[in-house]
Design a protein around this motif. Structure first.
Motif, mmCIF file in Angstrom:
data_model
loop_
_atom_site.group_PDB
_atom_site.id
_atom_site.type_symbol
_atom_site.label_atom_id
_atom_site.label_comp_id
_atom_site.label_asym_id
_atom_site.label_seq_id
_atom_site.Cartn_x
_atom_site.Cartn_y
_atom_site.Cartn_z
ATOM 1 N N VAL A 277 43.640 59.733 43.126
ATOM 2 C CA VAL A 277 43.936 59.168 41.493
ATOM 3 C C VAL A 277 42.814 58.252 41.230
ATOM 4 O O VAL A 277 42.396 58.178 39.988
ATOM 5 N N ILE A 278 42.084 57.500 42.227
ATOM 6 C CA ILE A 278 41.067 56.562 41.997
ATOM 7 C C ILE A 278 39.971 56.722 43.226
ATOM 8 O O ILE A 278 40.280 56.856 44.398
ATOM 9 N N SER A 279 38.730 56.517 42.928
ATOM 10 C CA SER A 279 37.836 56.712 43.863
ATOM 11 C C SER A 279 37.700 55.715 44.604
ATOM 12 O O SER A 279 38.122 54.401 44.284
ATOM 13 N N ASP A 280 36.969 55.681 46.097
ATOM 14 C CA ASP A 280 37.037 54.500 46.767
ATOM 15 C C ASP A 280 36.131 53.554 45.967
ATOM 16 O O ASP A 280 36.032 52.201 46.131
ATOM 17 N N GLU A 281 34.901 54.094 45.429
ATOM 18 C CA GLU A 281 34.052 53.244 44.598
ATOM 19 C C GLU A 281 34.873 52.370 43.579
ATOM 20 O O GLU A 281 34.767 51.088 43.473
ATOM 21 N N ASP A 282 35.538 52.934 42.590
ATOM 22 C CA ASP A 282 36.443 52.250 41.682
ATOM 23 C C ASP A 282 37.458 51.411 42.243
ATOM 24 O O ASP A 282 37.658 50.298 41.859
ATOM 25 N N ARG A 283 37.896 51.825 43.447
ATOM 26 C CA ARG A 283 38.849 50.801 43.939
ATOM 27 C C ARG A 283 38.510 49.548 44.537
ATOM 28 O O ARG A 283 39.037 48.498 44.367
ATOM 29 N N LYS A 284 37.085 49.858 45.107
ATOM 30 C CA LYS A 284 36.482 48.455 45.491
ATOM 31 C C LYS A 284 36.240 47.711 44.378
ATOM 32 O O LYS A 284 36.070 46.430 44.362
ATOM 33 N N ARG A 285 35.745 48.269 43.129
ATOM 34 C CA ARG A 285 35.256 47.571 41.946
ATOM 35 C C ARG A 285 36.449 46.563 41.565
ATOM 36 O O ARG A 285 36.151 45.736 40.789
ATOM 37 N N ILE A 286 37.733 47.319 41.555
ATOM 38 C CA ILE A 286 38.857 46.336 40.771
ATOM 39 C C ILE A 286 39.490 45.408 41.687
ATOM 40 O O ILE A 286 40.442 44.843 41.385
ATOM 41 N N ALA A 287 39.026 45.706 43.302
ATOM 42 C CA ALA A 287 39.761 44.504 44.083
ATOM 43 C C ALA A 287 39.384 43.061 43.912
ATOM 44 O O ALA A 287 38.254 42.887 43.670
ATOM 45 N N THR A 288 40.408 42.498 44.170
ATOM 46 C CA THR A 288 40.157 41.029 43.956
ATOM 47 C C THR A 288 40.520 40.295 45.126
ATOM 48 O O THR A 288 41.651 40.775 45.886
ATOM 49 N N ARG A 289 40.187 39.128 45.438
ATOM 50 C CA ARG A 289 40.737 38.337 46.422
ATOM 51 C C ARG A 289 42.067 37.995 46.428
ATOM 52 O O ARG A 289 42.683 37.791 47.625
ATOM 53 N N GLY B 204 43.915 62.502 34.276
ATOM 54 C CA GLY B 204 44.824 62.402 35.498
ATOM 55 C C GLY B 204 44.100 61.371 36.580
ATOM 56 O O GLY B 204 44.753 60.904 37.422
ATOM 57 N N PHE B 205 42.985 60.994 36.344
ATOM 58 C CA PHE B 205 42.250 60.349 37.087
ATOM 59 C C PHE B 205 41.686 58.769 36.759
ATOM 60 O O PHE B 205 41.546 58.878 35.553
ATOM 61 N N PHE B 206 41.571 57.639 37.543
ATOM 62 C CA PHE B 206 41.316 56.323 36.958
ATOM 63 C C PHE B 206 39.775 56.334 36.360
ATOM 64 O O PHE B 206 38.935 56.798 37.018
ATOM 65 N N ARG B 207 39.867 55.897 35.277
ATOM 66 C CA ARG B 207 38.423 55.980 34.323
ATOM 67 C C ARG B 207 37.942 54.476 33.986
ATOM 68 O O ARG B 207 37.078 54.511 33.171
ATOM 69 N N GLY B 208 39.086 53.603 34.107
ATOM 70 C CA GLY B 208 38.680 52.256 33.593
ATOM 71 C C GLY B 208 40.008 51.531 33.627
ATOM 72 O O GLY B 208 40.803 51.731 34.184
ATOM 73 N N VAL B 209 39.563 50.077 33.076
ATOM 74 C CA VAL B 209 40.693 49.075 33.055
ATOM 75 C C VAL B 209 41.082 48.787 31.589
ATOM 76 O O VAL B 209 40.222 48.998 30.642
ATOM 77 N N TRP B 210 42.037 48.210 31.210
ATOM 78 C CA TRP B 210 42.664 47.720 29.683
ATOM 79 C C TRP B 210 43.134 46.214 30.082
ATOM 80 O O TRP B 210 43.684 46.116 31.286
ATOM 81 N N LYS B 211 43.177 45.766 28.985
ATOM 82 C CA LYS B 211 44.009 44.275 28.742
ATOM 83 C C LYS B 211 44.062 43.987 27.322
ATOM 84 O O LYS B 211 43.598 44.353 26.585
#
Length: 377
Positions: free
Chosen positions: A294-306, A318-325
């Protein structure tokens, strides 16, 4: 020759096949005509560190869901907010809370005692006495963790108050009581014991086998490591081996063995998938060891926070393409969408249409509603 050597090679499921199976079981290929309790039970809860994500999670999965339906369930004690899988807050049905907590309790205690701060602070403490004292305090009246820590420190003045409160949270099943979790209502997080809140004891009738089967129904096909990542439990390979005669096995494109329920849905990989807005912390994004379905390893790292925050996710095809708020200020509600990859004109139009429905759901009382796309970075 053994039966294993005579058996056919396991069928390989592609990344897209795994994606469509996950979306089908998560009710994300189409909104289901089901009730909120049915959804919460089927999904084995919704992760709920913040009050509002479960509302969005149900809205994106259920036809006609409204906020008052979940708020009523919380007020009537049919669903609760409690620490469960991975040691995180989940919104679950009352019965599931009673069944699931005994299964994860050893993990809760092990994690607490191994914690660099809490474990050191309570070393040598009579934990039975602490739990008994803490239970009495929160069952007398729901309390915040700060209040609880201060009261416990009156008896153990040489110990860190927060560590005392966190120890009770790990060793006793504490639920967050309303108004926490009620849409549009603020207030501090206050806790009491699950048994006191429901007026019923814990239920130890659920087995690890039951837990694994329910996971597969909502998240499969999956590896043993996937189940462990979702639950926070260990040594589940042994459980899956015991279940092997009741399951089907596959391989992913990397050759890893996948387990699944024999009759679980595995849609055609070319099945269309609509745009979906996943809330913060949605289990779709955190409940597998390998999340590339569902989400690439690259995007997974991109959204990761401490601090472990997981932002709201945008699914396209069906796949993760970005974020929203969602931001609300002075009567205006603005949905901010940040695509991580360029959207086609057709995809952008579908995102806008679903985004407008999200605004209608989340900000019905706003005088103005706006939808904005951030530029690609």
């Amino acid at each position: 020759m053994t039966p294993r050597t005579r058996s056919r090679p396991a069928r390989v499921l592609t990344q897209r096949a795994l994606n469509r199976a996950l979306l089908e079981r998560q009710w994300l290929l189409r909104r289901a005509k089901r009730s909120a309790p049915e959804a919460i039970e089927h999904l084995v809860g919704l992760q709920a560190q913040s009050p509002n994500p479960p509302y969005y999670g149900l809205w994106t999965r259920l036809e006609g869901f409204r906020q008052e339906e979940l708020a009523t369930l919380l007020l009537e004690r049919q669903v609760v907010r409690i620490v469960l899988m991975r040691g995180t807050i989940h919104l679950v049905t009352a019965d599931d809370a009673r069944r699931l907590r005994p299964l994860v309790q050893p993990m809760m205690e092990r994690t607490l005692l191994a914690h660099a701060t809490y474990g050191r602070s309570i070393a040598g403490l009579d934990l039975d006495a602490l739990v008994a004292a803490g239970r009495a305090l929160v069952e007398e009246e729901p309390r915040t963790m700060t209040e609880l820590g201060a009261l416990l420190a009156e008896r153990w003045p040489d110990r860190d108050p927060n560590s005392l409160a966190q120890t009770l949270r790990g060793f006793a099943p504490l639920v967050q009581v309303p108004p926490r979790g009620i849409w549009g209502v603020g207030g501090q997080t206050r806790c009491t014991t699950l048994e006191s809140w429901l007026g019923r004891p814990l239920d130890s009738s659920m087995s690890l086998e039951d837990l694994v089967l329910r996971y597969l129904a909502a998240f499969g096909p999956a590896t043993a490591q996937d189940v462990q990542t979702w639950s926070g439990l260990t040594r589940l390979s042994e459980t899956l081996e015991g279940l092997r005669p009741r399951l089907r096995t596959f391989r992913d494109e990397q050759g890893r063995e996948l387990f699944d329920l024999p009759d679980a849905p595995r849609p055609d990989p070319d099945t269309p998938a609509p745009v979906r807005f996943l809330p913060e912390f949605d289990n779709v994004l955190v409940s597998h060891d390998d999340r590339t379905r569902v989400i690439s390893d690259e995007d997974r790292k991109r959204i990761a926070t401490r601090n472990g925050m997981v932002p709201g996710g945008l699914l396209v095809d069906g796949f993760f393409r970005g974020v929203w708020k969602l931001r609300q200020s002075r009567g205006t509600a603005t949905l901010l969408i940040e695509p991580y990859k360029r959207l086609s004109a057709q995809e952008r139009a579908a995102v806008e249409e679903e985004g407008k429905q999200l605004l209608d759901f989340a900000a019905a009382d706003a005088k103005a509603r706006d939808l904005q796309f951030a530029r690609l970075k």
